[in-house]
Every structure is written in structure tokens, then in C-alpha cells.
Design a protein around this motif. Structure first.
Motif, mmCIF file in Angstrom:
data_model
loop_
_atom_site.group_PDB
_atom_site.id
_atom_site.type_symbol
_atom_site.label_atom_id
_atom_site.label_comp_id
_atom_site.label_asym_id
_atom_site.label_seq_id
_atom_site.Cartn_x
_atom_site.Cartn_y
_atom_site.Cartn_z
ATOM 1 N N SER A 362 -99.608 -10.646 31.526
ATOM 2 C CA SER A 362 -99.804 -9.536 32.459
ATOM 3 C C SER A 362 -101.100 -9.156 33.092
ATOM 4 O O SER A 362 -101.647 -9.484 33.825
ATOM 5 C CB SER A 362 -98.860 -8.350 32.707
ATOM 6 N N LEU A 363 -102.288 -8.839 32.017
ATOM 7 C CA LEU A 363 -102.869 -8.089 31.873
ATOM 8 C C LEU A 363 -103.768 -8.946 32.324
ATOM 9 O O LEU A 363 -104.886 -9.002 33.081
ATOM 10 C CB LEU A 363 -103.741 -7.728 30.596
ATOM 11 N N THR A 364 -104.183 -10.474 31.378
ATOM 12 C CA THR A 364 -104.483 -11.783 31.996
ATOM 13 C C THR A 364 -104.541 -11.724 33.715
ATOM 14 O O THR A 364 -105.680 -12.010 33.799
ATOM 15 C CB THR A 364 -104.214 -12.234 30.753
ATOM 16 N N GLY A 365 -103.616 -11.624 34.188
ATOM 17 C CA GLY A 365 -103.114 -12.233 35.657
ATOM 18 C C GLY A 365 -104.130 -10.965 36.438
ATOM 19 O O GLY A 365 -104.583 -11.300 37.558
ATOM 20 N N ILE A 366 -103.740 -9.849 36.020
ATOM 21 C CA ILE A 366 -104.823 -8.638 36.427
ATOM 22 C C ILE A 366 -106.128 -8.701 36.819
ATOM 23 O O ILE A 366 -106.791 -8.532 37.509
ATOM 24 C CB ILE A 366 -103.511 -7.319 35.963
ATOM 25 N N ILE A 367 -106.497 -8.308 35.914
ATOM 26 C CA ILE A 367 -108.176 -8.677 35.653
ATOM 27 C C ILE A 367 -108.489 -9.687 35.895
ATOM 28 O O ILE A 367 -110.054 -10.086 36.523
ATOM 29 C CB ILE A 367 -108.472 -9.587 33.836
ATOM 30 N N THR A 368 -108.331 -11.169 36.151
ATOM 31 C CA THR A 368 -107.721 -12.974 36.774
ATOM 32 C C THR A 368 -107.870 -12.220 38.302
ATOM 33 O O THR A 368 -109.672 -12.121 38.743
ATOM 34 C CB THR A 368 -107.507 -13.151 36.069
ATOM 35 N N GLY A 369 -107.361 -11.288 38.505
ATOM 36 C CA GLY A 369 -107.232 -10.900 39.641
ATOM 37 C C GLY A 369 -108.127 -9.470 40.249
ATOM 38 O O GLY A 369 -109.240 -9.686 40.874
ATOM 39 N N LEU A 370 -108.372 -9.386 39.529
ATOM 40 C CA LEU A 370 -110.143 -8.123 39.722
ATOM 41 C C LEU A 370 -111.305 -9.072 39.735
ATOM 42 O O LEU A 370 -112.220 -7.929 40.364
ATOM 43 C CB LEU A 370 -110.085 -7.107 38.331
ATOM 44 N N VAL A 371 -111.595 -9.788 38.927
ATOM 45 C CA VAL A 371 -112.504 -9.434 38.367
ATOM 46 C C VAL A 371 -113.135 -11.201 39.980
ATOM 47 O O VAL A 371 -114.399 -11.737 40.218
ATOM 48 C CB VAL A 371 -113.164 -11.090 37.043
ATOM 49 N N THR A 372 -111.598 -12.142 40.278
ATOM 50 C CA THR A 372 -112.025 -13.375 41.095
ATOM 51 C C THR A 372 -111.406 -12.812 43.130
ATOM 52 O O THR A 372 -111.616 -13.132 43.391
ATOM 53 C CB THR A 372 -111.257 -14.579 40.518
ATOM 54 N N GLU A 405 -96.665 -13.779 38.766
ATOM 55 C CA GLU A 405 -96.295 -13.342 40.137
ATOM 56 C C GLU A 405 -96.241 -11.806 40.425
ATOM 57 O O GLU A 405 -96.840 -11.521 41.224
ATOM 58 C CB GLU A 405 -95.101 -13.701 40.230
ATOM 59 N N ASP A 406 -95.741 -10.918 38.550
ATOM 60 C CA ASP A 406 -95.713 -9.867 39.287
ATOM 61 C C ASP A 406 -96.767 -9.539 39.185
ATOM 62 O O ASP A 406 -97.542 -7.963 39.163
ATOM 63 C CB ASP A 406 -94.671 -8.932 37.740
ATOM 64 N N SER A 407 -97.760 -10.242 37.759
ATOM 65 C CA SER A 407 -99.643 -9.144 37.815
ATOM 66 C C SER A 407 -100.295 -10.509 39.272
ATOM 67 O O SER A 407 -101.668 -9.799 38.654
ATOM 68 C CB SER A 407 -99.584 -9.732 36.469
ATOM 69 N N GLY A 408 -99.901 -10.885 39.834
ATOM 70 C CA GLY A 408 -101.562 -12.144 40.622
ATOM 71 C C GLY A 408 -100.130 -12.216 42.076
ATOM 72 O O GLY A 408 -101.434 -10.534 41.946
ATOM 73 N N THR A 409 -99.605 -12.386 42.811
ATOM 74 C CA THR A 409 -99.403 -12.675 43.684
ATOM 75 C C THR A 409 -99.825 -11.194 44.361
ATOM 76 O O THR A 409 -100.425 -10.797 45.857
ATOM 77 C CB THR A 409 -98.524 -13.043 44.233
ATOM 78 N N VAL A 410 -98.947 -9.938 43.533
ATOM 79 C CA VAL A 410 -99.141 -8.685 44.487
ATOM 80 C C VAL A 410 -99.470 -8.021 44.679
ATOM 81 O O VAL A 410 -99.713 -6.612 45.171
ATOM 82 C CB VAL A 410 -98.037 -8.305 44.661
ATOM 83 N N VAL A 411 -100.554 -8.285 43.315
ATOM 84 C CA VAL A 411 -101.506 -7.354 42.574
ATOM 85 C C VAL A 411 -103.485 -7.276 43.230
ATOM 86 O O VAL A 411 -103.839 -6.256 44.202
ATOM 87 C CB VAL A 411 -101.768 -7.124 41.143
ATOM 88 N N VAL A 412 -102.809 -8.802 43.919
ATOM 89 C CA VAL A 412 -104.660 -8.589 44.713
ATOM 90 C C VAL A 412 -104.594 -7.998 45.880
ATOM 91 O O VAL A 412 -105.752 -7.475 46.163
ATOM 92 C CB VAL A 412 -105.057 -10.252 44.684
ATOM 93 N N PRO A 413 -103.604 -7.594 46.553
ATOM 94 C CA PRO A 413 -103.351 -6.872 47.990
ATOM 95 C C PRO A 413 -103.575 -5.803 47.446
ATOM 96 O O PRO A 413 -104.437 -4.511 48.653
ATOM 97 C CB PRO A 413 -102.721 -7.033 48.721
ATOM 98 N N LEU A 414 -103.651 -5.680 46.533
ATOM 99 C CA LEU A 414 -104.199 -3.914 45.970
ATOM 100 C C LEU A 414 -106.098 -4.033 45.696
ATOM 101 O O LEU A 414 -105.966 -2.857 45.690
ATOM 102 C CB LEU A 414 -102.908 -3.456 44.869
ATOM 103 N N ILE A 415 -106.790 -4.896 45.761
ATOM 104 C CA ILE A 415 -107.595 -5.096 45.828
ATOM 105 C C ILE A 415 -108.933 -4.615 46.521
ATOM 106 O O ILE A 415 -108.994 -6.023 47.598
ATOM 107 C CB ILE A 415 -108.297 -6.295 44.512
ATOM 108 N N PRO A 416 -109.648 -4.167 46.915
ATOM 109 C CA PRO A 416 -110.582 -3.548 47.912
ATOM 110 C C PRO A 416 -111.483 -5.033 48.404
ATOM 111 O O PRO A 416 -111.451 -5.219 49.180
ATOM 112 C CB PRO A 416 -111.558 -2.608 47.867
#
Length: 464
Positions: A362-372, A405-416
Motif C-alpha cells: 500500500s505505501l509503495t503505491g501511495i509513495i509512487t502516486g505522491l512522486v509521480t 487500487e485502494d492505494s493508487g486509483t483513489v489516492v491520486v486525486p487527493l494529491i494537489p
């Protein structure tokens, strides 16, 4: 041809492609907003360079033993991606998708606005498979309603984002849903059934919170924009309950465990027949819609945005991204670089604990979303990295696809600074940081996934 002596990759060498990928993706995708598939191609070139000139592999070995077997595993997903575009086009020109939206638009009421808006956007996003299209059409209209009611716009936007992204998690025609299933190599309907365990609780909790807040709301709804969409749909299509047949058949076939592609084919053919008979469309119109999407021209620009999509050409970017990601993954797996990284993670953090594995994925997906800022990569990266560990621990791969998906798809729209965050802000007229706290499902999903990981709930094991 003499075989070169091959080196075993060290941890430092194995991390080089990952570091290069992070730098390139942050700069290319995150800052320049460049195409993710091209960035993955450049990363694959870098891995090839290391594999050939340092580790001692030949290109033929990488191609035949690394890339081709990995691409073979992706063919089912690629076929589904190619099928979804024509299906969406057929469901649009048949009137199936517009009819669902037409029905949903009529459920609004003052005291349940937030809940109704969320459900309405959910219906649209599940039927269309697009969060962006839903936000740009229904979302814009509903934001106008929220303004007239005096509802804080951040809360209204959060509810709209939740509804819009429910379909991105659960719709069988959503590109991210297909991608998550493809990356983990599971059947798309098995993936969706697994997603229900985290998504439904998060969604229901969101609705409860919205309803509690709605009790404080009073006022009358301005139906002007809603009525414009209703009138536009009614004027463009012949509306009839029989238009619900394609999705009903597809969902029934999935329940009966019919393979995904034949089920989607049947749903497409039924929609084609409805387009020809109920809507009176010509055969060429139907084929054109399946190839390049809808080409509707109505007096309402917002309605055109929702209807003029789909077609096989709309999936080209998604297919290219999957191809490039699998080339990268195939080389990393075959040369042992991915295995070296995984062994280190397992020994230093996971240590045989399922909860740690879910948290790490999960954290790998969230961090990937944050950096990319890219939802595709936030699914692909953890999906490919941790798949061998899930297999080793004999955990079903639909748990992996669900976690990505829990940590990728829906987390990305929360990243400004993500593409999704920028899009939602521009479309709904609300800063990301204002709606993010109210997009409850988007962050509650991965928290529930963590709880499941450490309690063992909904963590299914392979029988053999």
C-alpha cells in the motif's frame, strides 16, 4: 555465439533502475506531464543497458526469456483493454449509458443532496468507467446546485469526487480497474469482488457522514442545469427500459463465472442491436462509435463531453502503458534485480507477516502516486514488485490487485500536483486541499486494507 558470464546483481545495481525510474517519472510525468508510456520505455532502455553491458545478458535472452513471457501474461488484459473501448462506444450510441444517467438525475432531494449527489455520480462513473467525465458533466451541474443550497463547496466537491471515483474502482469498463487486474494477473470480475470488501465499507461510511451533515441543510434546489441535461438526453435518445439489458446481461454472466472477454462481447453485441433498432442508428454509425467513440452534437456542451468518448482509439494510451510496464517488469524479473530488492524488503520489513506485506504494498503505491502523480504507475509499480511475494505467501492475487487500487486509483486525486488533483480542482472550482478531507472513501479504503492485513480479514489463501 559464446555465452557471457553473468553477474549476480547487487542491491545497489538492482536499485539503480528504481532510482532512475523515480527521477524520470517525477520529472517527466509529475512536472512535465509527459506520457507515462514513453517514460516507461526510457526506463526499460536503461534496464536493458545495465542488463547487457554490466550483468552480461544478451538482448535475445532478455527478449525471449524475460520480455516475451511477461507480455504473454499481459495479453488477456490487453484484449480486455481493446474490448472496453468499443463496448463503451456501443453502450453510448445504444442509449444504455445515457438512460442510466437520466434515471439517476431524478433522485435529487434537498435534505439528502450530498448522499444523492454521491450516488448519482457513482451510477454515472460505474456505467461510463470514467471519473473525469462524470466530474466534468454531473459534477459541474451538482456544484451549481450546492452553491444554490449554501452547502460548503469543499464538502460538495468531496462527495462528487467519491462518487466519481467509485466507478474507477469497481466498473468493469474502467481503465484503472482493468489495469489493476491485469498487473496482478487476475480475472477482472474476481478483482471487483475483492474490491467490494474495502470499497463498500468506505463508501457506506462516507454516505453516513454526508447524511449527518445534510441534516443541517435547508433550502431549495435550482434544477435549471439538471433539467438541461435531462432534456438534452431525452431529445437525443429514445429512452426505454430495454436499454438496461446490456449491463444486466454482463453482470449476470459475470455472476455465472463466464470469462470476462466473452461476457463483454455479448454485452457489446446486444448494445449494437439496440442502437440499430431502438435508436435507429445506421450500421456505419455504430461501427464508427465503437472505433472512435461517440460523435453527438447537442445544444448542451456538458452533455457532449459525457457522450463523445469511448471507442478502441481511446484505449491506445492505456495499452501502450501496459506494454511498456511489462517490458520493464520482465527485464527486472529475469535478471534477478527485482528478486534482490524483494529479498531485502522481505528480510528487513515484511519478515513473513501478512500485515507488513499489505502495508508495504500500500505505501509503495501511495509513495509512487505522491512522486509521480500518476494513477497508472501507482498501480503498476507495487503490483509488479510484490506479486512474487504474494505468490510465495500463497495469498490470492485478487488481494494484491485490491490493495493496489485502494492505494493508487483513489489516492491520486487527493494529491494537489497530480493530474487528477489539478483536473478536479479546475473542473469543480475547489482547491484539492479543501475537498480532500471530505473525499472520505479515497483514504478510508487503504486504511481498511491495512486493518484487514493485520487482522487476517478478507485475506484469502490459495488452496494448494
Amino acid at each position: 555465439m559464446n555465452q557471457k558470464t553473468k553477474r549476480q546483481p547487487s542491491l545497489g545495481i538492482s536499485l539503480l533502475p528504481i532510482i532512475f525510474a523515480i527521477v524520470l517519472l517525477v520529472y517527466g510525468v509529475g512536472i512535465l506531464r509527459a506520457n507515462a508510456a514513453i517514460m516507461l520505455l526510457l526506463i526499460s532502455m536503461f534496464v536493458t543497458f545495465i542488463s547487457v553491458f554490466y550483468l552480461g545478458y544478451s538482448w535475445e535472452e532478455l527478449l525471449n526469456n524475460g520480455i516475451r513471457p511477461t507480455i504473454d501474461r499481459a495479453m488477456g488484459a490487453i484484449l480486455i483493454l481493446m474490448m472496453v473501448g468499443p463496448l463503451v462506444g456501443a453502450w453510448l450510441i445504444s442509449g444504455t449509458i445515457p438512460y442510466f444517467i437520466y434515471l439517476g438525475l431524478q433522485i435529487l432531494s434537498p435534505k439528502t443532496f450530498l448522499v444523492s449527489a454521491t450516488i448519482l455520480c457513482s451510477i454515472s462513473s460505474i456505467m461510463t468507467g470514467t471519473s473525469w467525465g462524470t466530474a466534468a458533466t454531473l459534477g459541474v451541474a451538482l456544484m451549481g446546485v450546492a452553491y444554490g443550497l449554501g452547502i460548503p463547496l469543499g464538502i460538495a466537491a468531496g462527495a462528487i469526487v467519491v462518487g466519481s471515483y467509485l466507478g474507477d474502482k469497481l466498473s468493469p469498463i474502467s481503465d484503472t480497474t482493468i489495469l489493476a487486474a491485469a498487473t496482478a494477473e487476475v480475472d477482472i470480475f474476481d478483482h471487483i469482488k475483492s474490491m467490494l470488501w474495502t470499497t463498500l465499507p468506505a463508501f457506506i461510511i462516507s454516505l453516513i457522514i454526508y447524511q449527518i451533515f445534510s441534516f443541517k441543510i435547508s433550502g431549495n434546489i435550482d434544477y435549471t442545469k439538471i433539467n438541461q441535461l435531462l432534456d438534452g438526453i431525452a431529445a437525443t435518445f429514445r429512452l426505454n427500459p430495454v436499454l438496461l439489458l446490456p449491463p444486466i446481461v454482463v453482470f449476470y454472466l459475470s455472476y455465472k463465472k463466464v470469462p470476462s472477454i466473452p461476457a463483454l462481447w455479448i454485452g457489446t453485441v446486444i448494445a449494437m442491436v439496440l442502437a440499430l433498432t431502438v435508436q435507429g442508428a445506421g450500421f456505419k454509425e455504430v461501427i464508427t462509435a465503437m472505433y472512435s467513440g461517440g460523435n453527438f452534437k447537442t445544444p448542451i456542451p456538458e452533455l457532449d463531453k459525457l457522450l463523445n468518448r469511448g471507442g478502441i482509439t481511446s484505449m491506445v494510451s492505456s495499452i501502450a502503458t501496459v506494454f511498456m510496464a511489462y517490458i520493464f517488469a520482465g527485464e527486472m524479473e529475469y535478471t534477478g534485480m527485482l528478486g534482490k530488492i524483494l529479498d531485502t524488503i522481505k528480510d528487513s520489513f515484511i519478515k513473513g507477516k501478512v500485515g507488513n506485506l499489505i502495508l508495504s504494498t500500500s505505501l509503495t503505491g501511495i509513495i509512487t502516486g505522491l512522486v509521480t502523480g500518476n494513477s497508472y504507475l501507482s498501480i503498476i509499480v507495487p503490483g509488479r514488485i510484490y506479486q512474487p511475494v504474494f505468490k510465495e505467501y500463497k495469498i490470492k492475487l485478487n488481494v494484491l490487485s485490491r490493495t493496489t487500487e485502494d492505494s493508487g486509483t483513489v489516492v491520486v486525486p487527493l494529491i494537489p500536483w497530480s493530474a487528477a488533483g489539478v483536473y478536479m480542482t479546475a473542473t469543480l472550482g475547489v482547491p484539492t486541499q479543501s475537498y480532500a478531507p471530505w473525499a472520505i472513501m479515497c483514504y478510508l479504503g487503504f486504511i481498511i486494507a491495512w486493518i484487514y492485513g493485520y487482522t487476517g480479514k478478507a485475506i484469502w489463501k490459495e488452496k494448494n
